[in-house]
Design an enzyme around this catalytic site. Structure first.
Site, PDB file in Angstrom:
ATOM      1  N   ASP A 248       0.843  -1.193   0.000  1.00  9.35           N
ATOM      2  CA  ASP A 248       0.000   0.000   0.000  1.00  9.35           C
ATOM      3  C   ASP A 248       0.879   1.244   0.000  1.00  9.35           C
ATOM      4  O   ASP A 248       2.089   1.168   0.215  1.00  9.35           O
ATOM      5  CB  ASP A 248      -0.939  -0.020   1.213  1.00  9.35           C
TER       6      ASP A 248
ATOM      7  N   GLU B 149      21.106 -23.570 -18.565  1.00  9.66           N
ATOM      8  CA  GLU B 149      20.289 -22.629 -17.785  1.00  9.66           C
ATOM      9  C   GLU B 149      21.151 -21.474 -17.257  1.00  9.66           C
ATOM     10  O   GLU B 149      20.736 -20.320 -17.265  1.00  9.66           O
ATOM     11  CB  GLU B 149      19.616 -23.357 -16.623  1.00  9.66           C
TER      12      GLU B 149
END
Ligand code: GLA
Length: 730
Positions: free
Chosen positions: A535, A615
């Site tokens: 928030d 990877e």
């Protein structure tokens, strides 16, 4: 001038580049809302006022037999209580004489330089010098309760901030049971409300519903803004969509329990009320005392949800977030949580760091488990001293080794909590929130410290400041892993227990203010089981927040989509994690995981030693790509190209540099199709006449062609394939 006052008519017009907000004080002294919407300048909007004698809507006492006005039917800036307005209201209180009423009348105004601040609470600030403040003073002539309404006008940003301050100028105590920050009345029109609901691991899912002829409430009574609801809503005309139409945003700058209510009235007007939750809230206002409500950020857009989101994103990034890291790219980090959980020592951490360094990572974050007796989530919280036995070294030595590898060092803390199995709890059992005689509810096997108490805040400040002073820590992940319950503070008298939850938040803010001010070189990231306290209040202290504990790339598409409605992309903590994903068990390609995680403060949350050579090579390339795109992602404009909730074929989103010089297109196919139809998107935010080169293929397109004709993607098959491409202006 962004604030214009017609003194004769007491008509107040607040103008921003594209919007006007207008209200007036009527002849009886009621402060009545007139207009909020697309800019109409200072034109007197009182012509829209209507007269009606509405049955069962009372008329103010001084009107005697005149019946054409009722508070129940008029748009207001803030409501009193108990005086004949039956819609959702801003206040609930009792006065010294036991009466429940408050009747505020206009008493004056003041125009103030710059942006007002709110003592003890986070609030928007202004560095640009263009913001101005209007304060309207109101007074209840009988009880002498005073109400000051603050309006901060940010003209270029199209944002109007609001807050209310109640001051008891009477002779006896007033009890506040509800004290909202603001009310927004839209006298005409039909409105939908878009709110953001969710759960742990699936935060901020937009839901759009018509505002009903009943009080609709979203909010939290968990002591945090919560995973379940976000303190941000949008009112939108039924026809409003991503790119077109009118909508209003209303965002609370508050991280505790809150309440947002919306209601369509009997006369078809719509009212929105926002503030601290009134559940178990009771604040005693002694004579002379004031109560400050949290801030609300209002914005209005006529260019749909996209326009509104870009306004909030820019505003929060520049007028809520603060500190050294506000405008700087954040380090690419590796966090050991999903790599090791509680099972690590310094050797393991250094091995992760060493491998991560070789891939191009810039910081190691040591997550939960480094302190006290903490080998699981059942013990140790509160004992913020390093567990040298577990680490096999001191924290100073570990940091030195990580630094020698070439990475910065960050650390996880969860200061607001205490485990019953901890030294801190044994020393201070009364510091935990609990009701005398009851066994407090546990959340993740832990209790909540009573941060409404000064000595608890002081203690935490001492411990954390000590940790940061004595170690080369560049980043702190501040976690908070349960909802509050058993909210009772041993330091408050019985009649003030209804203040404990809000005082807890004031304590948290006080602690954060002190620590962030004292350690500006430390990047703080907020977290609450992922995005349970995502928030504007938290963003005032933390320029980024871990967006969700769900790191699955496909689920993240929705979570990050919902979060983007109100919050800047650079505030969204987002990591590439291992597959099968630990939350969903799903496998997605590293490529797709990278594309999704790059739309935020990027990092990794896996054990790089377990990666194959291919990877590793891909991650090296990924990190180089992110470095290339980082400025565009952090400082560019963000566009949602699809609706991640309803478009079930693919999700697309895009960044465009503010000067139109570059764009980054991102697409993830969420349901690959046999015999697929083409994926086609129209880009946004480019310069129509300019030419752009797609950097991989070298193909050249005009901005107008890409925006109006669009761009067709190559066919993609397989599990959740991702696509990313960059366009650069030639
Ligand atoms: C919370 C956080 C996670 C991790 C754990 C550690 O759930 O959201 O990222 O830090 O706590 O316990």
């Amino acid at each position: 001038m962004c604030i214009t006052i017609d003194r004769e008519n007491l008509l107040f017009s607040l103008n921003t580049s594209h919007t006007t907000y207008q209200f007036f004080a009527d002849s009886r002294g009621f402060l009545r809302h007139l207009y909020y919407g697309q800019r109409i300048g200072n034109f007197d909007m009182r012509y829209r006022e209507f007269h009606s004698d509405c049955g069962f809507s009372p008329n103010p006492g001084e009107m005697h037999t005149q019946r054409d006005f009722s508070l129940d039917t008029r748009a207001q800036e803030y409501t009193g209580c108990g005086i004949g307005d039956y819609r959702i209201g801003c206040l609930s209180l009792t006065n010294g004489d036991g009466s429940y009423s408050a009747d505020f009348r206009y008493a004056g105004y003041a125009e103030l330089e710059g942006k007002y601040a709110i003592p003890g609470l986070p609030a928007a600030y202004d560095n640009s010098g263009s913001c101005r403040t209007l304060r309207i003073d109101l007074r209840d002539p009988v009880t002498k309760l005073e109400l000051a309404l603050y309006y901060g006008v940010f003209p270029e940003q199209d944002v109007i901030t609001r807050c209310a301050v109640l001051r008891n100028a009477g002779g006896s105590a007033v009890r506040l049971y509800k004290a909202a920050s603001a009310c927004l009345d839209l006298p005409f029109g039909k409105w939908d409300i878009l709110h953001f609901q969710g759960r742990h691991c699936m935060e901020r899912m937009p839901e759009r519903i018509p505002v009903p002829h009943a009080a609709l409430t979203v909010g939290s009574d968990r002591g945090t803004s919560s995973h379940q609801h976000n303190p941000f809503v949008i009112l939108a005309a039924p026809e409003t969509c991503e790119e077109f139409g009118v909508c209003y945003g209303a965002m609370l700058v508050y991280s505790g329990s809150f309440k947002i209510e919306a209601e369509c009235s009997q006369l078809q007007s719509t009212r929105l009320v926002l503030g601290i939750s009134d559940q178990r809230f009771c604040w005693t206002l002694e004579p002379g005392a004031s109560f400050h409500t949290p801030e609300v950020l209002l914005s209005c857009s006529v260019d749909g949800f996209g326009g509104l989101s870009r306004r909030y994103q820019d505003f929060l990034a520049a007028h809520i977030c603060r500190g050294t890291f506000r405008d700087t790219p954040r380090p690419i980090l590796i966090n050991n949580w999903e790599a090791t959980y509680f099972d690590f020592n310094s050797e393991k951490l250094c091995a992760i760091a060493q491998q991560a360094k070789e891939l191009g990572v810039e910081m190691l974050v040591l997550d939960d488990g480094w302190f006290g007796k903490r080998n699981s989530d059942t013990s140790g919280l509160g004992d913020w001293h390093v567990n040298e036995q577990k680490l096999g070294t001191t924290l100073t030595e570990l940091i030195q080794r990580i630094r020698a590898i070439g990475l910065d060092f960050g650390i996880w803390v969860e200061p607001e909590m205490v485990s019953q199995d901890s030294d801190l709890y044994h020393a201070h059992p009364d510091w935990a929130l609990s009701v005398p005689g009851r066994t407090p509810a546990q959340g993740r096997s832990q209790l909540v410290l009573d941060l409404s108490r000064k000595e608890v805040v002081e203690y935490l400040y001492g411990v954390l400041a000590g940790l940061l002073r004595s170690h080369d820590i560049r980043y702190v992940k501040w976690d908070m892993n349960r909802s509050l319950s058993d909210v009772f503070s041993r330091s408050l008298p019985p009649e003030r227990q209804g203040e404990a939850a809000h005082r807890y938040m004031l304590g948290v803010y006080d602690l954060l203010e002190r620590l962030t001010a004292e350690f500006p070189q430390v990047l703080f990231e907020g977290c609450s089981g992922g995005g349970g306290r995502f928030d504007a209040g938290m963003l005032y202290y933390f320029p980024q927040i871990w967006c969700s504990d769900d790191t699955d790339a496909v689920e993240r598409l929705k979570i990050q989509y919902g979060t983007s409605f109100g919050y800047p992309i650079r505030t969204v903590g987002s990591h590439v994690s291992a597959c099968p994903n630990h939350q969903t068990g799903r496998t997605t390609s590293l490529h797709t995981r990278g594309i999704v995680a790059m739309s935020g403060s990027f990092g990794y949350e896996l054990d790089p030693q377990k990666l194959s050579e291919e990877e590793k090579e891909e991650i090296r390339r990924q990190i180089c790509q992110f470095r290339r795109h980082r400025d565009l992602i952090f400082f560019g404009d963000y566009y949602r190209l699809t609706n991640a909730m309803t478009d079930d074929y693919f999700t697309a989103w895009q960044f465009a540099a503010k000067d139109g010089s570059a764009a980054l297109l991102n697409v993830v196919v969420v349901a690959p199709k046999a015999n697929p139809y083409p994926i086609h998107v129209q880009l946004k935010g480019l310069q129509p006449e300019a030419l752009y080169r797609e950097t991989e293929s070298g193909s050249v397109y005009s901005g107008a062609a890409l925006m109006h004709g669009g761009y067709t993607l190559p066919i993609m098959t397989g599990d959740y394939p991702g696509f990313q491409c960059r366009f650069e202006r030639i």
